[in-house]
Design a protein around this motif. Structure first.
Motif, PDB file in Angstrom:
ATOM      1  N   ALA A   1       0.885  -1.157   0.007  1.00  0.00           N
ATOM      2  CA  ALA A   1      -0.081   0.037  -0.060  1.00  0.00           C
ATOM      3  C   ALA A   1       0.749   1.264  -0.124  1.00  0.00           C
ATOM      4  CB  ALA A   1      -0.930  -0.146   1.321  1.00  0.00           C
ATOM      5  N   GLN A   2       1.797   1.062   0.843  1.00  0.00           N
ATOM      6  CA  GLN A   2       2.936   2.374   0.774  1.00  0.00           C
ATOM      7  C   GLN A   2       3.424   2.727  -0.547  1.00  0.00           C
ATOM      8  OE1 GLN A   2       3.402   4.703   3.513  1.00  0.00           O
ATOM      9  NE2 GLN A   2       4.227   5.619   1.501  1.00  0.00           N
ATOM     10  N   THR A   3       3.923   1.439  -1.413  1.00  0.00           N
ATOM     11  CA  THR A   3       4.505   1.554  -2.687  1.00  0.00           C
ATOM     12  C   THR A   3       3.524   2.344  -3.478  1.00  0.00           C
ATOM     13  OG1 THR A   3       5.949  -0.208  -1.957  1.00  0.00           O
ATOM     14  CG2 THR A   3       5.876   0.661  -4.263  1.00  0.00           C
ATOM     15  N   ILE A   4       2.186   1.743  -3.572  1.00  0.00           N
ATOM     16  CA  ILE A   4       1.264   2.704  -4.471  1.00  0.00           C
ATOM     17  C   ILE A   4       0.967   3.836  -4.097  1.00  0.00           C
ATOM     18  CG2 ILE A   4      -1.114   2.287  -4.946  1.00  0.00           C
ATOM     19  CD1 ILE A   4      -0.917  -0.894  -4.546  1.00  0.00           C
ATOM     20  N   ASP A   5       0.999   4.180  -2.913  1.00  0.00           N
ATOM     21  CA  ASP A   5       0.751   5.509  -2.477  1.00  0.00           C
ATOM     22  C   ASP A   5       1.964   6.515  -3.006  1.00  0.00           C
ATOM     23  OD1 ASP A   5      -1.688   5.282  -1.277  1.00  0.00           O
ATOM     24  OD2 ASP A   5      -0.612   5.130   0.662  1.00  0.00           O
ATOM     25  N   ASP A   6       3.345   5.846  -3.008  1.00  0.00           N
ATOM     26  CA  ASP A   6       4.463   6.530  -3.474  1.00  0.00           C
ATOM     27  C   ASP A   6       4.312   6.653  -4.654  1.00  0.00           C
ATOM     28  OD1 ASP A   6       5.540   7.003  -0.665  1.00  0.00           O
ATOM     29  OD2 ASP A   6       6.906   5.253  -0.872  1.00  0.00           O
ATOM     30  N   LEU A   7       3.747   5.721  -5.650  1.00  0.00           N
ATOM     31  CA  LEU A   7       3.959   5.844  -7.071  1.00  0.00           C
ATOM     32  C   LEU A   7       2.803   6.785  -7.451  1.00  0.00           C
ATOM     33  CD1 LEU A   7       4.159   1.940  -7.839  1.00  0.00           C
ATOM     34  CD2 LEU A   7       5.676   3.667  -8.611  1.00  0.00           C
TER      35      LEU A   7
ATOM     36  N   ALA B   1      -0.355  14.856 -18.397  1.00  0.00           N
ATOM     37  CA  ALA B   1      -0.597  13.455 -18.535  1.00  0.00           C
ATOM     38  C   ALA B   1      -0.077  12.483 -19.274  1.00  0.00           C
ATOM     39  CB  ALA B   1      -2.265  13.438 -19.096  1.00  0.00           C
ATOM     40  N   ASP B   2       1.175  12.819 -19.782  1.00  0.00           N
ATOM     41  CA  ASP B   2       1.890  11.796 -20.579  1.00  0.00           C
ATOM     42  C   ASP B   2       3.040  11.312 -19.757  1.00  0.00           C
ATOM     43  OD1 ASP B   2       3.062  10.579 -22.720  1.00  0.00           O
ATOM     44  OD2 ASP B   2       4.439  12.243 -23.175  1.00  0.00           O
ATOM     45  N   LEU B   3       2.252  10.537 -18.807  1.00  0.00           N
ATOM     46  CA  LEU B   3       3.104   9.910 -17.852  1.00  0.00           C
ATOM     47  C   LEU B   3       3.973   8.872 -18.284  1.00  0.00           C
ATOM     48  CD1 LEU B   3       0.645   9.253 -14.892  1.00  0.00           C
ATOM     49  CD2 LEU B   3       2.482  10.927 -15.102  1.00  0.00           C
ATOM     50  N   SER B   4       5.200   8.800 -17.724  1.00  0.00           N
ATOM     51  CA  SER B   4       6.096   7.535 -18.119  1.00  0.00           C
ATOM     52  C   SER B   4       6.400   6.802 -16.875  1.00  0.00           C
ATOM     53  CB  SER B   4       7.598   8.204 -18.644  1.00  0.00           C
ATOM     54  OG  SER B   4       8.344   6.916 -18.723  1.00  0.00           O
ATOM     55  N   LEU B   5       5.994   5.733 -16.794  1.00  0.00           N
ATOM     56  CA  LEU B   5       6.252   4.627 -15.956  1.00  0.00           C
ATOM     57  C   LEU B   5       7.646   4.438 -15.397  1.00  0.00           C
ATOM     58  CD1 LEU B   5       3.389   1.464 -16.254  1.00  0.00           C
ATOM     59  CD2 LEU B   5       3.427   3.603 -14.837  1.00  0.00           C
ATOM     60  N   ARG B   6       8.417   4.418 -16.474  1.00  0.00           N
ATOM     61  CA  ARG B   6       9.854   4.326 -16.383  1.00  0.00           C
ATOM     62  C   ARG B   6      10.580   5.521 -15.376  1.00  0.00           C
ATOM     63  NH1 ARG B   6      13.606   1.512 -18.945  1.00  0.00           N
ATOM     64  NH2 ARG B   6      12.325   0.908 -20.420  1.00  0.00           N
ATOM     65  N   SER B   7      10.071   6.897 -15.849  1.00  0.00           N
ATOM     66  CA  SER B   7      10.368   8.108 -15.084  1.00  0.00           C
ATOM     67  C   SER B   7       9.959   8.114 -13.555  1.00  0.00           C
ATOM     68  CB  SER B   7       9.905   9.295 -15.697  1.00  0.00           C
ATOM     69  OG  SER B   7      10.465   9.458 -16.886  1.00  0.00           O
TER      70      SER B   7
ATOM     71  N   LEU C   1      11.730   6.661  -7.738  1.00  0.00           N
ATOM     72  CA  LEU C   1      11.628   6.137  -6.516  1.00  0.00           C
ATOM     73  C   LEU C   1      12.919   5.012  -6.065  1.00  0.00           C
ATOM     74  CD1 LEU C   1       7.820   5.576  -6.708  1.00  0.00           C
ATOM     75  CD2 LEU C   1       8.862   6.749  -4.948  1.00  0.00           C
ATOM     76  N   GLY C   2      13.568   4.986  -7.231  1.00  0.00           N
ATOM     77  CA  GLY C   2      14.758   4.175  -7.210  1.00  0.00           C
ATOM     78  C   GLY C   2      14.311   2.652  -7.479  1.00  0.00           C
ATOM     79  N   MET C   3      13.299   2.595  -8.259  1.00  0.00           N
ATOM     80  CA  MET C   3      12.842   1.275  -8.459  1.00  0.00           C
ATOM     81  C   MET C   3      13.407   0.965 -10.107  1.00  0.00           C
ATOM     82  SD  MET C   3       8.959   1.606  -7.007  1.00  0.00           S
ATOM     83  CE  MET C   3       8.507   0.154  -7.803  1.00  0.00           C
ATOM     84  N   VAL C   4      13.381  -0.349 -10.452  1.00  0.00           N
ATOM     85  CA  VAL C   4      13.586  -0.457 -11.654  1.00  0.00           C
ATOM     86  C   VAL C   4      12.121  -0.633 -12.482  1.00  0.00           C
ATOM     87  CG1 VAL C   4      15.394  -2.046 -11.519  1.00  0.00           C
ATOM     88  CG2 VAL C   4      13.330  -3.250 -11.368  1.00  0.00           C
TER      89      VAL C   4
ATOM     90  N   TYR D   1       5.124  -2.722 -12.696  1.00  0.00           N
ATOM     91  CA  TYR D   1       4.308  -3.568 -13.238  1.00  0.00           C
ATOM     92  C   TYR D   1       3.698  -4.347 -12.185  1.00  0.00           C
ATOM     93  CZ  TYR D   1       5.445  -1.648 -17.747  1.00  0.00           C
ATOM     94  OH  TYR D   1       5.517  -0.714 -18.795  1.00  0.00           O
ATOM     95  N   ARG D   2       4.315  -4.727 -11.112  1.00  0.00           N
ATOM     96  CA  ARG D   2       3.562  -5.357 -10.064  1.00  0.00           C
ATOM     97  C   ARG D   2       2.544  -4.834  -9.185  1.00  0.00           C
ATOM     98  NH1 ARG D   2       9.388  -6.660  -6.975  1.00  0.00           N
ATOM     99  NH2 ARG D   2      10.391  -7.386  -8.614  1.00  0.00           N
ATOM    100  N   TYR D   3       2.591  -3.378  -9.458  1.00  0.00           N
ATOM    101  CA  TYR D   3       1.461  -2.591  -8.723  1.00  0.00           C
ATOM    102  C   TYR D   3       0.476  -1.781  -9.804  1.00  0.00           C
ATOM    103  CZ  TYR D   3       5.011  -2.998  -5.462  1.00  0.00           C
ATOM    104  OH  TYR D   3       6.297  -3.263  -4.492  1.00  0.00           O
ATOM    105  N   PHE D   4       0.978  -1.455 -11.164  1.00  0.00           N
ATOM    106  CA  PHE D   4       0.010  -0.969 -12.045  1.00  0.00           C
ATOM    107  C   PHE D   4       0.497  -1.983 -13.348  1.00  0.00           C
ATOM    108  CE2 PHE D   4       0.383   2.433  -8.830  1.00  0.00           C
ATOM    109  CZ  PHE D   4      -0.962   2.431  -8.570  1.00  0.00           C
ATOM    110  N   GLU D   5      -0.518  -2.297 -14.003  1.00  0.00           N
ATOM    111  CA  GLU D   5      -0.235  -3.276 -15.349  1.00  0.00           C
ATOM    112  C   GLU D   5      -0.053  -2.331 -16.468  1.00  0.00           C
ATOM    113  OE1 GLU D   5      -4.906  -3.743 -16.820  1.00  0.00           O
ATOM    114  OE2 GLU D   5      -3.865  -5.427 -15.424  1.00  0.00           O
ATOM    115  N   SER D   6      -0.087  -1.071 -16.243  1.00  0.00           N
ATOM    116  CA  SER D   6       0.028  -0.156 -17.545  1.00  0.00           C
ATOM    117  C   SER D   6      -0.003   1.332 -16.931  1.00  0.00           C
ATOM    118  CB  SER D   6      -0.807  -0.394 -18.460  1.00  0.00           C
ATOM    119  OG  SER D   6      -2.229  -0.086 -18.043  1.00  0.00           O
TER     120      SER D   6
END
Length: 231
Positions: free
Chosen positions: A14-20, A33-39, A44-47, A52-57
């Motif tokens: 839940a905390q990771t989802i909130d952080d994302l 709104a042109d979000l980049s999941l990579r950015s 957050l220091g994540m690969v 994708y464990r939290y948001f599929e797209s």
């Protein structure tokens, strides 16, 4: 309100989802709104694959932001309107409209996501309909109370084109719109879109170098809208 997660793993998720979502909202403010999941992941220091464990797209993340924003606006509007005396119909309407404007001015990026230029390729799922309806149902309750109290009724000349009446009759079959007439609903929707038009013109700079006192302009236009509505 969802139950608080139990267990260390659930709380961490839940905390990771909130952080994302927090970082994504920050990106909305700078990049739109042109979000980049990579950015978002990088900040957050994540690969990127871990997101994708939290948001599929990207669209799933956008949907989460949209639902949060609609719910936050809805809760703000509901709390403001319910504090006004029930018999003060004009006060309830004015308070509702001011709550929308106040929330929008303090959440400009989220407002742009909800009511600005559509995101190319994004189609909002059914999950967004309930949250998006919350302020609308506040308006509906005000109109219903106005009809019940005799303060609002269709004008004798208020006739609707057949296709418009058919569309509005379909809306009136939706829970939350009981007790309204097609003509009153048409007037309400006209007033509702006018209020959002005022907010959008202000926030998107459409009145720059023309209107210099946004508060006075909004209050004046709101009085005109309220008069047209019949309250």
């Amino acid at each position: 309100m969802p139950d608080a997660p139990t267990g260390a793993r659930a709380r961490a998720r839940a905390q990771t989802i909130d952080d994302l979502k927090r970082v994504a909202r920050e990106h909305l403010a700078t990049d739109g709104a042109d979000l980049s999941l990579r950015s978002v992941a990088r900040e957050l220091g994540m690969v990127s694959s871990a997101v994708y464990r939290y948001f599929e797209s990207r669209d799933a993340l956008l949907t989460a932001l949209i639902i949060d924003a609609y719910d936050d606006m809805g809760a703000t509007v509901e709390a403001a309107e319910v504090a006004v005396r029930r018999s003060d119909l004009r006060g309830r309407w004015h308070t509702t409209c001011h709550a929308i404007r106040d929330w929008s001015r303090s959440h400009r990026a989220e407002y742009a996501l909800l009511y600005g230029t559509p995101v190319p390729g994004y189609v909002a799922p059914q999950d967004t309909i309930g949250p998006a309806s919350r302020p609308v149902l506040v308006m509906s309750a005000i109109l219903r109370d106005a009809i019940a109290g005799g303060a609002l009724a269709p004008e004798p000349h208020e006739r609707l084109p057949a296709p418009v009446r058919a569309d509005l009759t379909g809306i009136l079959a939706t829970p939350g719109f009981e007790g309204l007439s097609p003509a009153v609903l048409a007037r309400g929707m006209n007033s509702w879109t006018a209020v959002f038009g005022l907010v959008s013109f202000e926030l998107f700079g459409r009145l720059t170098n023309a209107i210099f006192d946004d508060d006075a302009w909004f209050d004046y236009q709101l009085r005109l809208i309220t008069h047209h509505l019949g309250l």
